[in-house]
Structures are given as structure tokens and as C-alpha cells.
Design an enzyme around this catalytic site. Structure first.
Site, PDB file in Angstrom:
ATOM      1  N   ARG A  39       0.815  -1.209   0.000  1.00  0.00           N
ATOM      2  CA  ARG A  39       0.000   0.000   0.000  1.00  0.00           C
ATOM      3  C   ARG A  39       0.852   1.264   0.000  1.00  0.00           C
ATOM      4  O   ARG A  39       0.502   2.248  -0.647  1.00  0.00           O
ATOM      5  CB  ARG A  39      -0.953  -0.016   1.199  1.00  0.00           C
ATOM      6  CG  ARG A  39      -2.071  -1.015   0.977  1.00  0.00           C
ATOM      7  CD  ARG A  39      -2.987  -1.160   2.155  1.00  0.00           C
ATOM      8  NE  ARG A  39      -4.223  -1.811   1.729  1.00  0.00           N
ATOM      9  CZ  ARG A  39      -5.143  -2.252   2.561  1.00  0.00           C
ATOM     10  NH1 ARG A  39      -5.003  -2.109   3.872  1.00  0.00           N
ATOM     11  NH2 ARG A  39      -6.226  -2.826   2.097  1.00  0.00           N
ATOM     12  N   LYS A 200     -17.723 -19.307   0.571  1.00  0.00           N
ATOM     13  CA  LYS A 200     -19.175 -19.371   0.741  1.00  0.00           C
ATOM     14  C   LYS A 200     -19.954 -18.545  -0.265  1.00  0.00           C
ATOM     15  O   LYS A 200     -19.575 -17.425  -0.586  1.00  0.00           O
ATOM     16  CB  LYS A 200     -19.537 -18.864   2.132  1.00  0.00           C
ATOM     17  CG  LYS A 200     -19.138 -19.809   3.241  1.00  0.00           C
ATOM     18  CD  LYS A 200     -19.547 -19.204   4.557  1.00  0.00           C
ATOM     19  CE  LYS A 200     -19.445 -20.228   5.675  1.00  0.00           C
ATOM     20  NZ  LYS A 200     -19.938 -19.629   6.925  1.00  0.00           N
ATOM     21  N   GLY A 357      -8.557 -10.493  -1.064  1.00  0.00           N
ATOM     22  CA  GLY A 357      -7.390 -10.782  -0.235  1.00  0.00           C
ATOM     23  C   GLY A 357      -6.771 -12.138  -0.542  1.00  0.00           C
ATOM     24  O   GLY A 357      -5.569 -12.254  -0.829  1.00  0.00           O
ATOM     25  N   GLY A 380     -12.448  -4.877   0.353  1.00  0.00           N
ATOM     26  CA  GLY A 380     -13.873  -4.541   0.447  1.00  0.00           C
ATOM     27  C   GLY A 380     -14.375  -3.667  -0.687  1.00  0.00           C
ATOM     28  O   GLY A 380     -15.466  -3.895  -1.224  1.00  0.00           O
TER      29      GLY A 380
HETATM   30  P1  ADP Z   1     -11.112 -13.530  -1.377  1.00  0.00           P
HETATM   31  O1  ADP Z   1     -10.416 -13.170  -0.092  1.00  0.00           O
HETATM   32  O2  ADP Z   1     -10.149 -13.541  -2.543  1.00  0.00           O
HETATM   33  O3  ADP Z   1     -12.339 -12.712  -1.653  1.00  0.00           O
HETATM   34  P2  ADP Z   1     -12.558 -15.691  -0.136  1.00  0.00           P
HETATM   35  O4  ADP Z   1     -12.174 -15.166   1.202  1.00  0.00           O
HETATM   36  O5  ADP Z   1     -13.955 -15.572  -0.558  1.00  0.00           O
HETATM   37  O6  ADP Z   1     -11.599 -15.065  -1.274  1.00  0.00           O
HETATM   38  O7  ADP Z   1     -12.221 -17.243  -0.233  1.00  0.00           O
HETATM   39  C1  ADP Z   1     -10.986 -17.808   0.109  1.00  0.00           C
HETATM   40  C2  ADP Z   1     -11.150 -19.015   0.989  1.00  0.00           C
HETATM   41  O8  ADP Z   1     -11.970 -20.007   0.385  1.00  0.00           O
HETATM   42  C3  ADP Z   1      -9.831 -19.661   1.252  1.00  0.00           C
HETATM   43  O9  ADP Z   1      -9.596 -19.653   2.647  1.00  0.00           O
HETATM   44  C4  ADP Z   1     -10.010 -21.088   0.737  1.00  0.00           C
HETATM   45  O10 ADP Z   1      -9.370 -22.060   1.551  1.00  0.00           O
HETATM   46  C5  ADP Z   1     -11.490 -21.258   0.798  1.00  0.00           C
HETATM   47  N1  ADP Z   1     -11.926 -22.352  -0.082  1.00  0.00           N
HETATM   48  C6  ADP Z   1     -11.842 -22.410  -1.416  1.00  0.00           C
HETATM   49  N2  ADP Z   1     -12.311 -23.581  -1.875  1.00  0.00           N
HETATM   50  C7  ADP Z   1     -12.701 -24.297  -0.802  1.00  0.00           C
HETATM   51  C8  ADP Z   1     -13.293 -25.598  -0.627  1.00  0.00           C
HETATM   52  N3  ADP Z   1     -13.547 -26.392  -1.675  1.00  0.00           N
HETATM   53  N4  ADP Z   1     -13.567 -25.992   0.629  1.00  0.00           N
HETATM   54  C9  ADP Z   1     -13.294 -25.183   1.683  1.00  0.00           C
HETATM   55  N5  ADP Z   1     -12.762 -23.962   1.584  1.00  0.00           N
HETATM   56  C10 ADP Z   1     -12.457 -23.512   0.352  1.00  0.00           C
HETATM   57 MG    MG Z   2     -10.855 -13.703   1.939  1.00  0.00          MG
END
Ligand code: ADP
Ligand code: MG
Length: 399
Positions: A39, A200, A357, A380
Site C-alpha cells: 500500500r 461461501k 485478499g 472490500g
Molecule cells: P477472497 O479473499 O479472494 O475474496 P474468499 O475469502 O472468498 O476469497 O475465499 C478464500 C477461501 O476459500 C480460502 O480460505 C479457501 O481455503 C477457501 N476455499 C476455497 N475452496 C474451498 C473448498 N472447496 N472448501 C473449503 N474452503 C475452500
Molecule cells: Mg478472503
């Protein structure tokens, strides 16, 4: 092309002007040292350009969550020295971002000087966008530059209020981010593919709803794919899955159908019985997952097919890893698809924009972050933009 906001190119007679520059200095500290200076580095183009053009550069930023009170451990004084070392120029510190003492300190600065003003969130009015604080901050400057896209989803005094009371401009990082996002989803070249992964569905419902209306291919991976597979009657065993969102998943797939968006779900997957590094795994068709197994990554056949989808697309926007990439070997699909996207970007056939992230961490792990057209570290704000929301800090710059 004229932009819907003013940039530093539109700023005239900068020499000798006091310019309030909102930056994102909210970096992680470990034992008093900056552990990731991404940053800070993003601020360099704007800050050096303004200083070189003879402005008095007054940096506004928040640091941590002091909730309207002075906390010595959240003072931006902690960053003045590391920031100065990074810039290779002297940086002053002024221990307030509003008020008479701050005004007196600013009055001693010369054209070309750079100062960091104390944490904006030490004032209660910052997060409330209090007009009185906005006026007090504005009294320190002649012009306002917002260079902090990552804070633009918040309508705070330093991110939004100031744009209404001072002539306002987007800084170089803000400009680059807005240009990239416009190219990816605002007026992209079609076909457009979106990869949405992560844990999720419930955290990304608005993203999915927005994307099905705008992209030609929606690639769903990660834990959220399990919810979609389960909604289609697939037994996902002990996988992370939001069974209560089955009807929501159906509705998203129906909306995609109506909009002419093809939804891609994995048809082969990598499963394990334990959520730990290097457990015994199986690669199976989604219909062959046993009751005691978890889907932890997209399978190789699906990844190859997804690579072919990208080969036929001109634009890619990506948020969320395809698997539990932090744990070996469940980063394989994410790394493979990221490398395909990076190669296509290198060939000039794909504009690739990614953010989030964990997504940024995964792209770094794949060694391809620098090969994407643009990687947003905004968190965010990036997600809200993917949801199609107007970001108040950006709207205010349009005047
Ligand atoms: P970002 O931070 O890029 O927006 P998210 O926080 O939504 O991404 O998602 C990342 C998380 O999703 C990671 O911790 C990863 O381990 C988890 N994840 C991805 N695929 C699976 C899966 N099949 N089962 C459980 N967790 C998962
Ligand atoms: Mg995340």
C-alpha cells in the site's frame, strides 16, 4: 477518451498549493516494522509527482480502528520513517489532521515538502462524515486528491466529504484502478468470463447476481461451487456447503440462463477425508464423492476445459480461489487456471483483472500477479465494485 473524473493532468498551477492527498497507509505492522509495504508503494506516483510539481503535499490517511480516540499505537507517526525511507525523501509528521496547531504546522512547509497528517480516525467525525470536521480538514488545503480506492466504499470525511468542498482530483493509483475496473466490467470487450470462488455463496450473493447480468461465462469454483452442485442434486459428502441456499443457487442459475450467461461448475473434483496438508486424495467425477469426503479443489479435466473457455474470451474478472489453496495440494487448479490467464494476457488476447485478499495471495503463490493486466488489493471496495455498487468516494470525484 475523457474520463468521468478529473486527474492530476487536469490540475493547473499546482506550485505552492497545499494539496490534501487521501492515501491508504493502513499497512500491517509486525514488531514495529511494516510487514507488507504494497500500500505504501502504491502512493509513490501521486506523492512524488505532486512534490516534484511544487505542491505542499499533505497526506491524509487512517490507521487501524481507533474509533474516534487518540491511540499512540495507531499513530501514523509510526509510519513516517519507513515511508520516508521508501520514498527516498524527507517526510514530516503533523500530529493532527485538523485544527489550529495543524494549520500552524502546515504554514511552515515549503513547496515540494511532504507531510503525513495524524490518523483521520482519531477524530470521531471522520467515520460520521461530519461537516464540521470536513471544514476543519479543508482549511488545511487548497486542493484535494483522492488516491485511496480501497477506502472509497466508505463515505467518510477524508474519503468523500472533502471532495464536496475542495476542487477534487483522482490520484494516479485511483485513476489506474478505475481505468482497470472500467475495462473489466464497465465497458469490457466480450466475451467476458468471471471466475468466482472462495468459501461461501452467502458472502458473494450480490456479486453473483450482478455478474450473471454482465458476463458471458460465469465460472464457479471453491466451496461455493459445492452449494450449486448440491442444489443440482449432487451428493457433496462432508464438503463445505450451504444447503439452505439451494433455492438461491437455483435462482442465480435461472437468472444466468435468461441473461445468456453460461454457468460453469466443475465436473471432476479433488476430494479428501481430512482438511490438512498432503492427505490421501482422490480425483473423481462430482457424482462419485463419498459421504465422508470433502471437495477441496476443482479437478484437472474441468480446469483444462475452463482454460479453453478463457482462450475464447477477451476479458476476465476473477475473485476467489478455486480450491482450499492454502493447503497443499489444493492450490493446483487455482494455480493452473491463473497461469493460463497470465499466458493469455501476455499474448495480448485477454484483459485480466483480479482482486480479493485470498485471490491476490493465490496469484502471488502462482507467481503470476505481475502478469495479470491489473490486480486490485482493495479488498472490500473491490468486492462492492463487483457487486455493481456505486462507491461514494468515487461518485464524489465525479462532482
Ligand atoms: P477472497 O479473499 O479472494 O475474496 P474468499 O475469502 O472468498 O476469497 O475465499 C478464500 C477461501 O476459500 C480460502 O480460505 C479457501 O481455503 C477457501 N476455499 C476455497 N475452496 C474451498 C473448498 N472447496 N472448501 C473449503 N474452503 C475452500
Ligand atoms: Mg478472503
Amino acid at each position: 477518451m475523457t474520463k468521468p473524473f478529473k486527474t492530476l493532468d487536469d490540475m493547473r498551477d499546482v506550485a505552492g498549493k497545499r494539496v490534501l492527498v487521501r492515501e491508504d497507509l493502513n499497512v500491517p505492522l509486525a514488531d514495529g516494522a511494516v510487514s507488507d509495504d504494497t500500500r505504501l508503494r502504491a502512493t509513490i506516483p501521486t506523492v512524488t509527482e505532486l512534490a516534484d510539481r511544487g505542491a505542499i503535499v499533505l497526506i491524509l490517511a487512517h490507521f487501524g480502528r481507533p474509533k474516534g480516540q487518540r491511540h499512540p499505537d495507531m499513530s501514523l507517526a509510526l509510519l513516517t520513517r519507513p515511508y520516508s525511507l521508501l520514498l527516498g525523501r524527507p517526510v514530516r509528521f503533523i500530529d493532527d489532521c485538523a485544527g489550529e496547531d495543524a494549520q500552524a504546522a502546515v504554514a511552515t512547509l515549503q513547496p515540494g515538502d511532504i507531510a503525513i497528517l495524524e490518523n483521520t480516525r482519531f477524530h470521531r467525525g471522520e467515520e460520521k462524515n461530519d461537516p464540521e470536521l470536513v471544514r476543519a480538514m479543508a482549511a488545511l488545503g487548497d486542493l484535494y486528491v483522492n488516491d485511496a480506492f480501497s477506502a472509497a466504499h466508505r463515505a467518510h470525511a477524508s474519503t468523500e466529504g472533502l471532495a464536496h468542498v475542495l476542487p477534487s482530483f483522482a490520484g494516479r493509483s485511483m485513476e489506474a484502478e478505475l481505468d482497470a475496473l472500467e475495462k473489466a466490467l464497465g465497458s469490457p470487450e466480450h466475451p467476458v468470463a468471471a471466475v468466482v470462488g472462495g468459501a461461501k455463496v452467502s458472502t458473494k450473493l450480490d456479486v453473483l447476481k450482478h455478474l450473471v447480468e454482465r458476463v458471458d461465462h460465469l465460472i464457479i469454483g471453491g466451496g461455493m461451487a459445492n452449494t450449486f452442485l448440491a442444489a443440482r442434486g449432487v451428493n457433496v459428502g462432508k464438503s463445505l456447503c450451504e444447503h439452505d441456499l439451494a433455492s438461491t443457487a437455483d435462482a442465480i442459475m435461472a437468472a444466468a440462463d435468461r441473461a445468456g450467461c453460461t454457468v460453469h461448475l466443475p465436473y471432476d473434483v479433488v476430494v479428501a477425508r481430512e482438511f490438512k496438508a498432503n492427505p490421501p486424495t482422490r480425483t473423481v467425477n462430482v457424482h462419485e464423492v463419498s459421504g465422508d469426503e470433502m471437495i477441496l479443489d476443482v479437478g484437472p479435466a474441468a480446469v483444462e476445459a475452463l482454460g479453453d473457455v478463457l482462450k475464447n474470451c477477451r476479458t476476465l474478472v476473477w475473485n476467489g480461489p478455486l480450491g482450499a489453496f492454502e493447503i497443499s495440494p489444493f492450490d493446483i487448479a487455482t494455480v493452473a487456471l491463473a497461469r493460463t490467464a497470465a499466458a493469455l494476457t501476455g499474448d495480448g488476447s485477454l484483459v485480466s483483472v483480479a482482486g480479493g485478499g485470498d485471490t491476490v495471495a493465490a496469484l502471488n503463490q502462482a507467481g503470476v500477479a505481475a502478469s495479470f493486466t491489473f490486480v486490485s488489493t482493495a479488498g472490500g471496495a473491490f468486492l462492492e465494485w463487483m457487486e455493481g455498487k456505486e462507491l461514494p468516494g468515487v461518485v464524489a470525484l465525479r462532482g
